[in-house]
Design a protein around this motif. Structure first.
Motif, mmCIF file in Angstrom:
data_model
loop_
_atom_site.group_PDB
_atom_site.id
_atom_site.type_symbol
_atom_site.label_atom_id
_atom_site.label_comp_id
_atom_site.label_asym_id
_atom_site.label_seq_id
_atom_site.Cartn_x
_atom_site.Cartn_y
_atom_site.Cartn_z
ATOM 1 N N ARG A 28 0.715 -1.276 -0.065
ATOM 2 C CA ARG A 28 0.164 0.095 0.055
ATOM 3 C C ARG A 28 0.850 1.376 -0.002
ATOM 4 O O ARG A 28 0.673 2.076 -0.689
ATOM 5 C CB ARG A 28 -0.880 0.059 1.123
ATOM 6 N N ARG A 29 1.773 1.296 0.894
ATOM 7 C CA ARG A 29 2.811 2.363 0.747
ATOM 8 C C ARG A 29 3.616 2.553 -0.652
ATOM 9 O O ARG A 29 3.712 3.662 -0.832
ATOM 10 C CB ARG A 29 3.777 2.130 1.876
ATOM 11 N N GLN A 32 1.078 4.211 -2.837
ATOM 12 C CA GLN A 32 0.574 5.405 -2.706
ATOM 13 C C GLN A 32 1.997 6.269 -3.068
ATOM 14 O O GLN A 32 1.918 7.496 -3.573
ATOM 15 C CB GLN A 32 0.568 5.547 -1.196
ATOM 16 N N ARG A 33 3.082 6.011 -2.702
ATOM 17 C CA ARG A 33 4.341 6.518 -3.036
ATOM 18 C C ARG A 33 4.808 6.965 -4.403
ATOM 19 O O ARG A 33 5.038 8.024 -4.786
ATOM 20 C CB ARG A 33 5.478 6.269 -2.124
ATOM 21 N N GLU A 36 0.086 6.805 -6.921
ATOM 22 C CA GLU A 36 -0.842 7.733 -6.626
ATOM 23 C C GLU A 36 -0.141 9.261 -6.583
ATOM 24 O O GLU A 36 -0.864 10.308 -7.193
ATOM 25 C CB GLU A 36 -1.509 7.527 -5.428
ATOM 26 N N VAL A 37 0.983 9.451 -5.895
ATOM 27 C CA VAL A 37 1.451 10.552 -5.660
ATOM 28 C C VAL A 37 1.878 11.252 -7.076
ATOM 29 O O VAL A 37 1.650 12.397 -7.523
ATOM 30 C CB VAL A 37 2.588 10.530 -4.710
ATOM 31 N N GLU A 54 -5.384 16.442 5.603
ATOM 32 C CA GLU A 54 -5.580 15.018 4.980
ATOM 33 C C GLU A 54 -6.676 14.458 5.782
ATOM 34 O O GLU A 54 -6.900 14.253 6.955
ATOM 35 C CB GLU A 54 -4.486 14.055 5.280
ATOM 36 N N GLY A 62 0.195 8.734 4.255
ATOM 37 C CA GLY A 62 0.032 9.698 3.065
ATOM 38 C C GLY A 62 0.359 11.251 3.659
ATOM 39 O O GLY A 62 0.874 11.995 2.874
ATOM 40 N N PHE A 130 -7.142 10.406 0.384
ATOM 41 C CA PHE A 130 -6.397 9.257 -0.349
ATOM 42 C C PHE A 130 -7.112 7.983 0.132
ATOM 43 O O PHE A 130 -7.260 7.324 1.252
ATOM 44 C CB PHE A 130 -5.005 8.795 0.412
ATOM 45 N N ASP A 159 -8.302 10.334 -4.600
ATOM 46 C CA ASP A 159 -7.958 9.265 -5.271
ATOM 47 C C ASP A 159 -8.986 8.313 -4.724
ATOM 48 O O ASP A 159 -8.958 8.052 -3.498
ATOM 49 C CB ASP A 159 -6.690 8.749 -4.715
#
Ligand SMILES: C[S@@+](CC[C@H](N)C(=O)[O-])C[C@H]1O[C@@H](n2cnc3c(N)ncnc32)[C@H](O)[C@@H]1O
Length: 224
Positions: A28-29, A32-33, A36-37, A54, A62, A130, A159
């Motif tokens: 997941r990290r 995201q990194r 998604e970013v 956030e 996030g 997120f 997202d």
């Protein structure tokens, strides 16, 4: 039952075990990194020096990206789940006063951030979502609240997981999420301007419409 208050008793958490494990996992990290970013930055640019919010910060990864990758100066972050706030506190300690955490609902940031005087109208440059609004039964209220706290010209980065994904058997079997009145891509995009959020062409979908990613600007005309 799934509402936007933590469930009584403490034994049942908002996300079930499978989703909690997923949200706290290295994959997941990584997603995201590195995915998604980059996509959100391509759609809406970085936010250097921003005062950001956030919503649904989960374990706080996030929040680190909003500070380190988007360049925000500070983040006020909220999550409904006290266990997630505890995890986020541990992860974000090194950022000191740049991060303020609150347990509460994205549908009432005034109440959530009351203790430290945050959540006022038109007081933030950016709001980040997120993958949280699809968890909220009254999801339109979360959009209204994001719009309310944004300054004119402020950006709403999202997202999201659409009804298309939530209707899939895999989602229904693995996760415990609200199933009534979930949004399609079209419904989510149509709702934004009702709260003074201009989306234009700054959005895209992924995986056959399962995921919707975009950046809306808070109109300086306010709510229509
Ligand atoms: C799928 S997780 C996403 C966590 C994190 N943003 C990420 O991308 O890894 C959804 C998060 O939203 C939180 N949440 C659910 N309803 C909420 C609400 N009404 N207000 C704030 N947070 C909420 C849950 O506790 C959970 O941490």
């Amino acid at each position: 039952m799934y509402d936007d208050q933590p469930r009584a008793g403490g034994a049942t958490m908002l996300m079930n075990r499978v989703e909690t494990a997923l949200v706290n996992s290295p994959p997941r990290r990584w997603l995201q990194r590195f995915y998604e970013v980059r996509l959100l930055t391509a759609l809406g640019a970085r936010t250097p020096g921003a005062r950001a919010v956030e919503i649904g910060c989960g374990p706080g990864f996030g929040t680190t990206l909003i500070l380190d990758k988007f360049g925000a100066a500070s983040v006020d972050a909220v999550d409904l789940d006290p266990a997630m706030i505890n995890r986020a506190e541990r992860r974000l300690r090194r950022y000191g006063d740049s991060v303020r955490l609150a347990q509460g609902s994205a549908t009432n940031l005034d109440a959530a951030f009351h203790a430290f005087g945050g959540g006022a109208d038109a007081s933030y440059d950016a709001v980040f979502d997120f993958a949280i609004i699809h968890h909220i039964p009254n999801w339109r209220d979360a959009l209204a609240e994001a719009a309310r706290v944004l300054k004119p010209g402020g950006r709403f980065f999202f997202d999201e997981v659409t009804a298309t994904a939530l209707m899939r058997t895999s989602y229904r079997v693995l996760f415990d999420q609200p199933s009534e009145d979930r949004f399609t891509t079209g419904e989510f995009l149509a709702e934004l301007p009702r709260h003074g959020l201009d989306i234009g062409e700054r959005w895209t979908t992924r995986v056959g419409g399962d995921y919707l990613v975009g950046v809306a600007f808070r109109s300086d005309r306010g709510r229509p």
